[in-house]
Write an enzyme that holds these catalytic residues in place. Structure first.
Site, short mmCIF file in Angstrom:
data_model
loop_
_atom_site.label_atom_id
_atom_site.label_comp_id
_atom_site.label_asym_id
_atom_site.label_seq_id
_atom_site.Cartn_x
_atom_site.Cartn_y
_atom_site.Cartn_z
N CYS A 135 37.41 27.19 48.69
CA CYS A 135 36.52 26.04 48.78
C CYS A 135 35.21 26.31 48.05
O CYS A 135 34.89 27.44 47.71
CB CYS A 135 36.23 25.71 50.23
SG CYS A 135 37.70 25.68 51.28
N ARG A 185 37.70 25.38 41.77
CA ARG A 185 38.21 26.25 42.83
C ARG A 185 39.37 25.63 43.59
O ARG A 185 40.06 26.32 44.32
CB ARG A 185 37.08 26.61 43.79
CG ARG A 185 35.96 27.38 43.13
CD ARG A 185 34.78 27.59 44.05
NE ARG A 185 35.04 28.57 45.08
CZ ARG A 185 34.86 29.87 44.95
NH1 ARG A 185 34.42 30.35 43.81
NH2 ARG A 185 35.10 30.70 45.94
N TRP A 219 39.52 22.92 50.92
CA TRP A 219 40.96 23.07 50.66
C TRP A 219 41.62 23.24 52.03
O TRP A 219 41.34 24.20 52.73
CB TRP A 219 41.21 24.29 49.78
CG TRP A 219 42.56 24.34 49.13
CD1 TRP A 219 43.02 23.57 48.12
CD2 TRP A 219 43.61 25.26 49.44
NE1 TRP A 219 44.29 23.95 47.77
CE2 TRP A 219 44.68 24.98 48.57
CE3 TRP A 219 43.76 26.28 50.37
CZ2 TRP A 219 45.88 25.69 48.59
CZ3 TRP A 219 44.95 26.99 50.40
CH2 TRP A 219 46.00 26.68 49.52
N ASN A 239 33.92 28.31 54.49
CA ASN A 239 35.08 28.77 53.72
C ASN A 239 35.81 29.81 54.54
O ASN A 239 35.18 30.61 55.23
CB ASN A 239 34.65 29.42 52.41
CG ASN A 239 34.21 28.42 51.37
OD1 ASN A 239 34.24 27.21 51.60
ND2 ASN A 239 33.77 28.91 50.23
N GLY A 240 37.13 29.87 54.41
CA GLY A 240 37.90 30.92 55.07
C GLY A 240 38.64 30.42 56.29
O GLY A 240 38.85 29.22 56.48
N GLU A 262 54.14 36.52 32.15
CA GLU A 262 52.93 35.70 32.07
C GLU A 262 53.25 34.34 31.45
O GLU A 262 52.76 33.30 31.93
CB GLU A 262 51.87 36.43 31.24
CG GLU A 262 50.74 35.57 30.71
CD GLU A 262 49.82 35.00 31.78
OE1 GLU A 262 48.92 34.21 31.43
OE2 GLU A 262 50.00 35.33 32.98
N LYS A 303 52.57 30.78 33.46
CA LYS A 303 51.72 29.70 32.97
C LYS A 303 52.46 28.37 32.97
O LYS A 303 51.92 27.33 33.33
CB LYS A 303 51.23 30.01 31.55
CG LYS A 303 50.09 30.98 31.49
CD LYS A 303 48.83 30.40 32.12
CE LYS A 303 47.87 31.51 32.48
NZ LYS A 303 48.29 32.31 33.63
N GLU A 313 52.85 27.13 36.53
CA GLU A 313 51.58 26.73 37.14
C GLU A 313 51.15 25.33 36.73
O GLU A 313 50.70 24.55 37.57
CB GLU A 313 50.47 27.71 36.72
CG GLU A 313 50.48 29.02 37.46
CD GLU A 313 49.32 29.90 37.03
OE1 GLU A 313 48.58 30.37 37.91
OE2 GLU A 313 49.15 30.12 35.81
N HIS A 316 72.84 42.04 32.57
CA HIS A 316 73.07 42.44 33.96
C HIS A 316 72.96 41.27 34.93
O HIS A 316 72.83 41.49 36.14
CB HIS A 316 72.07 43.54 34.36
CG HIS A 316 72.22 44.80 33.57
ND1 HIS A 316 73.26 45.67 33.75
CD2 HIS A 316 71.47 45.30 32.55
CE1 HIS A 316 73.13 46.68 32.90
NE2 HIS A 316 72.06 46.47 32.15
N LYS A 344 41.52 28.35 42.18
CA LYS A 344 41.11 29.38 41.24
C LYS A 344 40.95 30.73 41.92
O LYS A 344 41.34 31.76 41.38
CB LYS A 344 39.80 28.97 40.57
CG LYS A 344 39.33 29.95 39.47
CD LYS A 344 40.30 29.99 38.32
CE LYS A 344 39.81 30.87 37.19
NZ LYS A 344 40.83 31.05 36.15
#
Length: 616
Positions: free
Chosen positions: A2, A27, A76, A102-103, A485, A489, A492, A508, A611
């Site tokens: 947040c 964020r 959030w 936050n948290g 990566e 991306k 996401e 395999h 984020k």
């Protein structure tokens, strides 16, 4: 996750709170709200579910009185859904007290039961309102906001940053932190609080970062920091090295597009000031070299994209230092009870420096006697302060949730670390080291070439692939984590199935996924680096092409062996084997962004993601 903003001073706090929250939108959040103490001394609050613009529109339609003390929040959802009632701020003490958080407060249920037994009622499903009501209860006893706040935070368990203000004490905002970020902005006759310096960098670049289990009280006249017991704490100021314009789009279509364009600069800035006479010397590690000569192994810990940077860097660290290296996901690290000692160096990687899984892993490592070094992009963040040493990446603010320029900067920092350790341990020949340094210093210009020469082509075929439902990525050696990566991306920001594989694993099992038309990105290693590895990857291409796959090859310019088998060829400049990843990942970032844009998606704020993940 947040966003938090606090302000005391002579100016209209609403404008400052809203602009601060706008800079923290990256964020991730699902509701927003502000509270101010107006000129009449009354506390006014407005909060709405949805994006910040919903709150702005509400304030335009139904203005709130101006005030010079205020707090603002983007939430959030954790406890309770994204509704107006669950949004922050939460009020207590007959609506004279406002709290944002936050948290996660882990013992909120017990505290809520206690408060219910005392006759208090609640208007939301949140753990935050429990803290607000408890603070109101304590304030009734002490009539001192700082004293009441100290009493409350000492009873809370979990991860939290709390801010509070009371209309009976205008010109005062108090804050506390435990396992969640909080920084202070220092102004002239005004002061700020934020979950990130972006909240106030428009107004001041002078900042303080408070430590674990500390309380801050800001007034227009000054700042006071104490621990939870009330003992004064000395806090070192720091200067934010970027200005507000660095966190603005500046004409780009998205923050992600801007940040991909800044990848050359991110690499160059991370190198700057760390090369002397062709050798890497990292000033931040001054005094740390004796420890580096004695380490027996290195463990790299990180999550998500940062973990793939760690995997990429591990090849070079092991090669150039001859110290065994392992890479582990931070959220798994401490739960397997790893063997650690004072001969172990734990290197953590986090763009924000607040990633909770990584922070807890760092603390675990220190408790068991390991030495810790962090690679981070954010000044004043928690993980660097919890570590024995830090290498900052200097990539500048990265606003888009999906990391791009921070990723290449992290790999660069790991390479610098490898070259530094190799030098101080005396295992890397000076001539060879100088060659590697020249290669690294050439990377920014080579990335720029890719952006200049290949971006339009990549964006064009990514639009053609907008209806694709699945994409696979293959790589070997340092190309393997880049394949991971590339897949991440795409997942996401495009919300389609994507997987990365070590190319040698193809036979395999994963080859069963290949069917006619299946797009497969293949990261082709340079034949100059390893002719044998190059041949094997070309054989992989032939295997999947024979089964009807559509091959998109990322290969160095002039690689004639790949051309007959690639449906699309993305060229990268010539580079040494360890430096290819810094180039090969750029087309993958452009592709993911282009495909998501073609699908009409928000590339900066993908669904369900934030984020900075500040809860475990």
């Amino acid at each position: 996750m947040c966003g938090i903003v606090g302000y005391v001073g002579p100016r209209d706090s609403q404008a400052i709170l809203l602009s601060g929250l706008a800079r923290l939108e990256y964020r991730g959040y699902d509701s927003a709200g502000i509270a101010v103490i107006d000129a009449e001394g009354d506390l006014d609050m407005r909060k709405r579910a949805g994006k910040l613009q919903v709150l702005r529109d509400d304030l335009s339609a139904h203005p709130m009185p101006d005030g010079t003390t205020g707090i603002g929040h983007t939430r959030w959802a954790t406890h309770g859904g994204p509704t107006d009632a669950n949004a922050h701020p939460h009020l207590a003490d007959e609506d004279k007290l406002a709290v944002i958080h936050n948290g996660i407060i882990e013992n909120f249920a017990e505290l809520k039961a206690e408060l219910l037994s005392l006759g208090y009622t609640f208007r939301s499903e949140t753990d935050t309102e429990v803290a607000a009501v408890l603070l109101g209860h304590e304030y009734q006893a002490s009539r001192d906001l700082v004293a009441a706040f100290r009493s409350v935070v000492s009873r809370l368990e979990g991860a939290f940053t709390l801010l509070a203000m009371h209309q009976d004490e205008p010109g005062l905002v108090v804050g506390a932190r435990r396992n969640s970020p909080l920084v202070i902005g220092l102004g002239e006759g005004e002061n700020f609080l934020g979950s990130d310096v972006a909240a106030f960098v428009e107004h001041t670049r002078s900042a303080l970062a408070i430590g674990q289990d500390e309380i801050v009280a800001i007034t227009p006249a000054g700042v006071t920091v104490t621990d939870f017991a009330g003992a004064p704490v000395e806090v070192e100021p720091f200067e934010v090295v970027w200005d507000a314009s660095a966190a603005e789009k500046g004409g780009w279509s998205s923050f992600m597009a801007k940040e991909v364009s800044e990848e050359p600069e991110a690499v160059a800035n991370t190198i700057r000031g760390r090369v002397q006479d062709g050798q890497v010397v990292i000033p931040e590690l001054d005094g740390f070299d004796d420890l580096l000569t004695g380490i027996r192994r290195i463990i790299v810990i990180a999550c998500g994209t940062a973990a793939y940077a760690g995997q990429t860097g591990a090849y070079a660290i092991e090669q150039w230092t001859r110290v065994p290296v392992s890479v582990e996901l931070a959220h798994e690290f401490r739960y397997r009870d790893p063997v650690l000692d004072d001969g172990t160096l734990v290197v953590s990687i986090s763009q924000s420096g607040e990633t909770m899984d990584t922070l807890m892993a760092v603390k675990y490592a220190r408790e068991r006697g390991a030495k810790t070094l962090s690679i981070c992009n954010t000044q004043g963040a928690t993980i660097p302060r919890e570590s024995d040493a830090v290498i900052y990446t200097h990539a500048g603010p990265e606003v888009a949730v999906a990391s791009t320029k921070a990723f290449v900067a992290q790999i660069t920092a790991l390479y610098l670390l490898a070259l530094h350790v190799g030098r101080v341990r005396g295992v890397l020949d000076a001539v060879e080291a100088a060659d590697h340094v020249r290669e690294l210093e050439a990377v920014p210009a080579k990335i720029q070439r890719i952006l200049d020469e290949e971006q339009t082509h990549i964006e064009q075929f990514s639009r053609w692939m907008a209806d694709t439902q699945s994409v696979l990525f293959l790589g070997r050696h340092v190309g393997y984590p880049i394949a991971l990566e590339g897949a991440l991306k795409l997942k996401e920001i495009s919300y389609i199935h994507a997987e990365g594989f070590a190319a040698g694993e193809l036979k395999h099992g994963p080859i069963a996924l290949i069917e006619p038309g299946q797009p497969v990105f293949v990261l082709v290693p340079s034949p100059r680096a390893s002719a044998e590895l190059h041949k094997k990857v070309v054989s992989n291409i032939q295997e999947i092409r024979a089964r009807g796959a559509r091959v998109i090859a990322v290969a160095e310019e002039g690689d004639a062996a790949v051309m007959p088998f690639a449906d699309e060829l993305l060229r990268i400049p010539l580079a040494g084997p360890f430096f290819e990843p810094l180039l090969a990942v750029v087309p993958l970032h452009i592709f993911a962004m282009g495909l998501a844009t073609a699908k009409g998606l928000d590339v900066d704020q993908p669904r369900n993601l934030a984020k900075s993940v500040t809860v475990e």
